[in-house]
Design an enzyme around this catalytic site. Structure first.
Site, PDB file in Angstrom:
ATOM      1  N   SER A  36      33.823   3.446  -3.295  1.00 20.67           N
ATOM      2  CA  SER A  36      32.557   4.018  -2.866  1.00 20.67           C
ATOM      3  C   SER A  36      31.699   4.242  -4.097  1.00 20.67           C
ATOM      4  O   SER A  36      32.201   4.285  -5.226  1.00 20.67           O
ATOM      5  CB  SER A  36      32.788   5.351  -2.143  1.00 20.67           C
ATOM      6  N   ARG A  37      30.399   4.379  -3.890  1.00 23.24           N
ATOM      7  CA  ARG A  37      29.522   4.725  -5.002  1.00 23.24           C
ATOM      8  C   ARG A  37      29.670   6.202  -5.366  1.00 23.24           C
ATOM      9  O   ARG A  37      29.143   6.667  -6.377  1.00 23.24           O
ATOM     10  CB  ARG A  37      28.066   4.404  -4.639  1.00 23.24           C
ATOM     11  N   HIS A  78      25.412  -6.227   2.340  1.00 21.63           N
ATOM     12  CA  HIS A  78      26.491  -7.214   2.421  1.00 21.63           C
ATOM     13  C   HIS A  78      26.362  -8.314   1.377  1.00 21.63           C
ATOM     14  O   HIS A  78      27.359  -8.708   0.758  1.00 21.63           O
ATOM     15  CB  HIS A  78      26.530  -7.845   3.818  1.00 21.63           C
ATOM     16  N   LYS A  96      30.150  -7.896  10.460  1.00 22.87           N
ATOM     17  CA  LYS A  96      28.946  -8.483  11.043  1.00 22.87           C
ATOM     18  C   LYS A  96      27.831  -7.443  11.006  1.00 22.87           C
ATOM     19  O   LYS A  96      28.122  -6.224  10.957  1.00 22.87           O
ATOM     20  CB  LYS A  96      29.227  -8.982  12.471  1.00 22.87           C
ATOM     21  N   ARG A 164      20.944   4.719  10.505  1.00 25.35           N
ATOM     22  CA  ARG A 164      20.924   3.283  10.186  1.00 25.35           C
ATOM     23  C   ARG A 164      20.477   2.419  11.369  1.00 25.35           C
ATOM     24  O   ARG A 164      19.906   1.342  11.168  1.00 25.35           O
ATOM     25  CB  ARG A 164      22.300   2.816   9.714  1.00 25.35           C
ATOM     26  N   ASP A 177      22.641  -5.207  15.009  1.00 25.13           N
ATOM     27  CA  ASP A 177      23.786  -4.354  15.292  1.00 25.13           C
ATOM     28  C   ASP A 177      24.472  -4.690  16.608  1.00 25.13           C
ATOM     29  O   ASP A 177      25.697  -4.659  16.692  1.00 25.13           O
ATOM     30  CB  ASP A 177      23.353  -2.889  15.304  1.00 25.13           C
TER      31      ASP A 177
END
Length: 335
Positions: A36-37, A78, A96, A164, A177
């Site tokens: 993770s960041r 991505h 996806k 999101r 999505d």
């Protein structure tokens, strides 16, 4: 020599947690690391699911004990995340929608092939028992030549504009999505797309909140796909032939039953249970391909992914939906 396939998970969101859960149910799978960041986020994830926690994506993809990387970040990330993993010599399973547009997908596929590394879009529905049963029924000729597919997927998204799903910076909207699910299976069952006709309703944040798509396929079949963040749709998929139809029942993308209805009135429902939370099947396929030294899965080929991204590019062109990634690619091509 480790007899397990060692996974690194890039990202710590809801989908990453679902994937980690699937690893627990997949034979020969091991969660080796999570990145993770934010190190705190990675450590929290690791405490729940195991593996080494890394506070950067670079450290994750560079870990010596990681064989395959699963990318579970928001859509616009991505491209960079997959490229990072491929450059580090790791095979990748990317959630996806694979990328935001086809051009990004083409670059990643070319890089994977150049480096002879496995790369697959995590379209888990392609590997579920329900779709395998549908293919078996269609191939048997029981419903005759398939002429039409109807599929929808939608729900009322009760989240704020920064979520999101509605945030254009995070690739929000119904198409990327949700719409990708019916589109992917329609293309899988009816083949290449020749023409596209799309309409959409937009919300205040500038993303599509519901979209309808009519496709004509090369083999002469037609599909009608819709997705919505405004309405609770039946979320079923029907494959119709000259002598009957097959229905992947409610929440078709994770259907556990398939119903066959023949023109003579005879019908039956076939159980098609999946393992664990359903992601197990795509994990097992990715591991099989990686161990075999393949660069792609025959169940979700690079060509499949590129074709699907091309269809969604055309849908977005028709409805007038663009993302920052589209602009950056244009700038890159025309400095």
């Amino acid at each position: 020599m480790n007899d397990k396939v060692r996974w690194g998970i890039l990202g710590t969101g809801k989908i990453a947690k679902a994937f980690a859960t699937a690893l627990e149910d997949t034979p020969d799978a091991q969660l080796a690391a999570v990145g993770s960041r934010n190190l705190d986020s990675a450590e929290l994830f690791a405490r729940e699911f195991g593996g080494t926690a890394y506070g950067s994506y670079d450290d994750l993809v560079g870990a010596a004990d990681v064989d395959l990387v699963y990318v579970g970040t928001p859509h616009p990330a991505h491209y960079e995340n997959v490229r990072l993993a491929l450059e580090a010599g790791k095979g990748v399973l990317c959630e996806k929608a694979f990328t935001v547009n086809r051009r990004q997908a083409e670059e990643l596929v070319a890089l994977a092939r150049e480096k002879n590394l496995f790369l697959m879009e995590a379209m888990w529905t392609r590997f579920l028992p329900a779709l395998a049963e549908v293919r078996r029924i269609v191939d048997s000729g029981e419903i005759g030549t398939v002429r039409q597919v109807n599929a929808d997927l939608g729900f009322k998204a009760d989240v704020g504009p920064d979520h999101r799903l509605f945030n254009p910076v995070l690739g929000g909207g119904a198409l990327l999505d949700l719409g990708i699910y019916p589109l992917s299976i329609a293309v899988a069952l009816l083949g290449p797309v020749e023409t596209v006709l799309a309409h959409a309703d937009f919300g205040p944040t500038g993303v599509d909140e519901q979209t309808g798509i009519l496709l004509r396929h090369g083999g002469g079949g037609m599909s009608m796909c819709s997705c919505s963040l405004r309405a609770r749709l039946p979320s079923e998929l029907t494959i119709a032939g000259e002598r009957g139809h097959v229905r992947m029942n409610t929440m078709f993308y994770r259907a556990q039953t398939v119903t066959v209805v023949r023109a003579d009135g005879i019908s039956r429902t076939v159980p098609t249970p999946y393992v664990g939370n359903g992601y197990v099947h795509e994990v097992a396929e990715a591991q099989r391909c990686w161990r075999a030294g393949l660069v792609e899965s025959p169940g979700m080929t690079h060509a499949d992914t590129l074709a699907l991204m091309g269809v969604m590019d055309e849908v977005r062109r028709q409805i007038g939906l663009t993302y920052d990634a589209d602009q950056s690619m244009t700038t890159k091509e025309n400095p």
